[in-house]
Design an enzyme around this catalytic site. Structure first.
Site, PDB file in Angstrom:
ATOM      1  N   ARG A  73      -7.733  -2.677  17.965  1.00  0.00           N
ATOM      2  CA  ARG A  73      -6.489  -3.424  18.218  1.00  0.00           C
ATOM      3  C   ARG A  73      -5.914  -3.051  19.591  1.00  0.00           C
ATOM      4  O   ARG A  73      -5.422  -3.914  20.326  1.00  0.00           O
ATOM      5  CB  ARG A  73      -5.470  -3.146  17.107  1.00  0.00           C
ATOM      6  CG  ARG A  73      -4.220  -4.018  17.214  1.00  0.00           C
ATOM      7  CD  ARG A  73      -3.330  -3.888  15.995  1.00  0.00           C
ATOM      8  NE  ARG A  73      -2.704  -2.580  15.903  1.00  0.00           N
ATOM      9  CZ  ARG A  73      -1.953  -2.175  14.873  1.00  0.00           C
ATOM     10  NH1 ARG A  73      -1.733  -2.976  13.847  1.00  0.00           N
ATOM     11  NH2 ARG A  73      -1.409  -0.972  14.860  1.00  0.00           N
ATOM     12  N   LYS A 172       0.406  -5.210  20.898  1.00  0.00           N
ATOM     13  CA  LYS A 172       1.294  -4.054  20.697  1.00  0.00           C
ATOM     14  C   LYS A 172       1.609  -3.502  22.087  1.00  0.00           C
ATOM     15  O   LYS A 172       0.986  -2.552  22.559  1.00  0.00           O
ATOM     16  CB  LYS A 172       0.603  -3.019  19.797  1.00  0.00           C
ATOM     17  CG  LYS A 172       1.561  -2.132  19.041  1.00  0.00           C
ATOM     18  CD  LYS A 172       0.877  -1.478  17.850  1.00  0.00           C
ATOM     19  CE  LYS A 172       1.680  -0.332  17.287  1.00  0.00           C
ATOM     20  NZ  LYS A 172       2.995  -0.642  16.773  1.00  0.00           N
ATOM     21  N   GLU A 205       8.176 -10.463  10.246  1.00  0.00           N
ATOM     22  CA  GLU A 205       7.920  -9.068   9.865  1.00  0.00           C
ATOM     23  C   GLU A 205       9.164  -8.248  10.157  1.00  0.00           C
ATOM     24  O   GLU A 205      10.138  -8.763  10.709  1.00  0.00           O
ATOM     25  CB  GLU A 205       6.732  -8.524  10.664  1.00  0.00           C
ATOM     26  CG  GLU A 205       6.963  -8.544  12.170  1.00  0.00           C
ATOM     27  CD  GLU A 205       5.768  -8.069  12.988  1.00  0.00           C
ATOM     28  OE1 GLU A 205       4.930  -7.329  12.450  1.00  0.00           O
ATOM     29  OE2 GLU A 205       5.694  -8.428  14.174  1.00  0.00           O
TER      30      GLU A 205
HETATM   31  N1  PXG Z   1       4.825  -4.754  12.714  1.00  0.00           N
HETATM   32  C1  PXG Z   1       5.252  -4.154  13.832  1.00  0.00           C
HETATM   33  C2  PXG Z   1       6.120  -4.898  14.768  1.00  0.00           C
HETATM   34  C3  PXG Z   1       4.861  -2.831  14.113  1.00  0.00           C
HETATM   35  O1  PXG Z   1       5.276  -2.241  15.227  1.00  0.00           O
HETATM   36  C4  PXG Z   1       3.638  -2.813  12.025  1.00  0.00           C
HETATM   37  C5  PXG Z   1       4.035  -4.119  11.828  1.00  0.00           C
HETATM   38  C6  PXG Z   1       2.714  -2.172  11.042  1.00  0.00           C
HETATM   39  O2  PXG Z   1       1.405  -2.078  11.556  1.00  0.00           O
HETATM   40  P1  PXG Z   1       0.430  -0.883  11.159  1.00  0.00           P
HETATM   41  O3  PXG Z   1      -0.810  -1.174  11.909  1.00  0.00           O
HETATM   42  O4  PXG Z   1       1.082   0.408  11.556  1.00  0.00           O
HETATM   43  O5  PXG Z   1       0.234  -0.967   9.702  1.00  0.00           O
HETATM   44  C7  PXG Z   1       4.046  -2.150  13.190  1.00  0.00           C
HETATM   45  C8  PXG Z   1       3.622  -0.747  13.438  1.00  0.00           C
HETATM   46  C9  PXG Z   1       6.413   4.008  16.087  1.00  0.00           C
HETATM   47  C10 PXG Z   1       5.396   3.332  15.260  1.00  0.00           C
HETATM   48  O6  PXG Z   1       6.179   5.113  16.542  1.00  0.00           O
HETATM   49  C11 PXG Z   1       5.408   1.955  15.132  1.00  0.00           C
HETATM   50  C12 PXG Z   1       4.435   1.348  14.363  1.00  0.00           C
HETATM   51  C13 PXG Z   1       3.475   2.092  13.734  1.00  0.00           C
HETATM   52  C14 PXG Z   1       3.466   3.463  13.885  1.00  0.00           C
HETATM   53  C15 PXG Z   1       4.437   4.095  14.648  1.00  0.00           C
HETATM   54  O7  PXG Z   1       7.479   3.437  16.288  1.00  0.00           O
HETATM   55  N2  PXG Z   1       4.487  -0.005  14.252  1.00  0.00           N
END
Ligand code: PXG
Length: 306
Positions: A73, A172, A205
């Site tokens: 990703r 991301k 989301e």
């Molecule tokens: N939507 C958004 C906008 C995110 O930023 C998720 C969904 C979930 O995705 P994953 O792949 O984690 O299942 C995210 C994930 C942080 C931090 O440090 C942010 C995320 C994940 C881990 C840490 O702010 N965002």
């Protein structure tokens, strides 16, 4: 007093050092350096313009969960913004594992950042050189356990998720202001997560989590083209549900669908699987975490311990 210098001889013992001064070893410019020495230029466009990409990963029992998926990703995010990461996906995986080991992280959090690199003032990314690859391995602060017991209350916020034609939420990127503005609005309403709608007024989301709902035994979640991040945890939960014989439908959802759901839960690397019991002041289902949520939480925890 330079604590770093005094403690320098102890650098060979990362656990002890981490306990004493919480100094981490950061991967930067191809090597592991003490946290105090991990620096990038103020001319890096990652800082000046949020021009770069990142990943947030978890390690469980010293093993990084779904490492290859996160790294893929990251490389896809980079490709979408015309950023060439100066290593292969295999090398990135190795560097992440190396950083986790060097910091003696058992259950923790890994942040990977790739910036555009240093360049003159002005947007032009072609004038930048040396994209920086930074890897931080640390412990993670979780939501308080009571929230998993009782479930979260969330609100839908006025800040819309970025239109995929403006900045695709599948990327991301280092520019998280869209989500930060939504988070602020949620916090001001007393909620630690906020639900964002897309440009069509559909559910997209939360600020750092994907959303699922359960109705009449079927599991629903917005499709990727609703303008969401393709969450690694989301995908893991879909696979677990399908394996358990639960019907999963990825279809556009509205606030109404959320309000009349039997159960709602969120998924994310940081939150894992967390029940939601109230949305916009409306109790969801019985007002308590539901059985499918509990079952998927259990299955997810088992998966992370495999
Ligand atoms: N939507 C958004 C906008 C995110 O930023 C998720 C969904 C979930 O995705 P994953 O792949 O984690 O299942 C995210 C994930 C942080 C931090 O440090 C942010 C995320 C994940 C881990 C840490 O702010 N965002």
């Amino acid at each position: 007093m330079d604590v770093g210098k005094i403690l320098a001889p102890l650098r060979e013992t990362p656990t002890l050092l981490a306990v004493i001064c919480m100094s981490r070893k950061i991967y930067i410019a191809g090597q592991l350096v003490p946290q105090e020495d991990a620096k990038i230029s103020v001319y890096d466009h990652g800082l000046l313009y949020g021009d770069g990409v990142f990943e947030g990963l978890r390690s469980y029992s010293r093993k990084v969960f779904r490492l290859a998926e996160h790294v893929e990703r990251l490389f896809n995010s980079a490709k979408a913004i015309w950023l060439t990461i100066p290593m292969t996906q295999q090398e990135m995986c190795a560097a992440i594992n190396q950083t986790v080991r060097a910091n003696d992280i058992v259950d923790g959090y890994v942040r990977v950042v790739v910036t555009r690199g240093t360049g003159p003032l002005g947007l032009d990314p072609n004038k930048c050189s040396n994209p920086q690859v930074i890897i931080i391995a640390d412990v993670i602060s979780l939501y308080p356990p009571e929230l998993y017991e009782r479930g979260l209350e969330i609100v839908t916020v006025s800040v819309m998720r970025t239109h995929p034609a403006a900045l695709n939420p599948r990327i991301k990127s280092l520019n998280y202001l869209n989500n930060i503005l939504a988070k602020i609005e949620g916090l001001q309403a007393g909620c630690i997560e906020a639900l964002m709608l897309n440009h069509k007024g559909e559910i997209s989301e939360c600020t750092g989590d994907n959303i699922f709902l359960v109705r009449k035994g079927v599991l629903y979640t917005p499709p990727i083209d609703a303008g969401i991040l393709e969450g690694v945890t989301r995908q893991a939960v879909i696979e677990l549900a399908e394996k358990a014989g639960i019907k999963v439908r990825q279809i556009p959802l509205t606030k109404h669908d959320v309000y009349i759901a039997d159960e709602v839960f969120l998924t994310g690397t940081a939150a894992e699987v967390v029940p939601v019991v109230k949305v916009d002041s409306r109790a969801i289902g019985t007002g308590e975490p539901g059985p499918m949520t509990r079952d998927l939480e259990k299955r997810f925890h088992a998966l992370t311990r495999e």
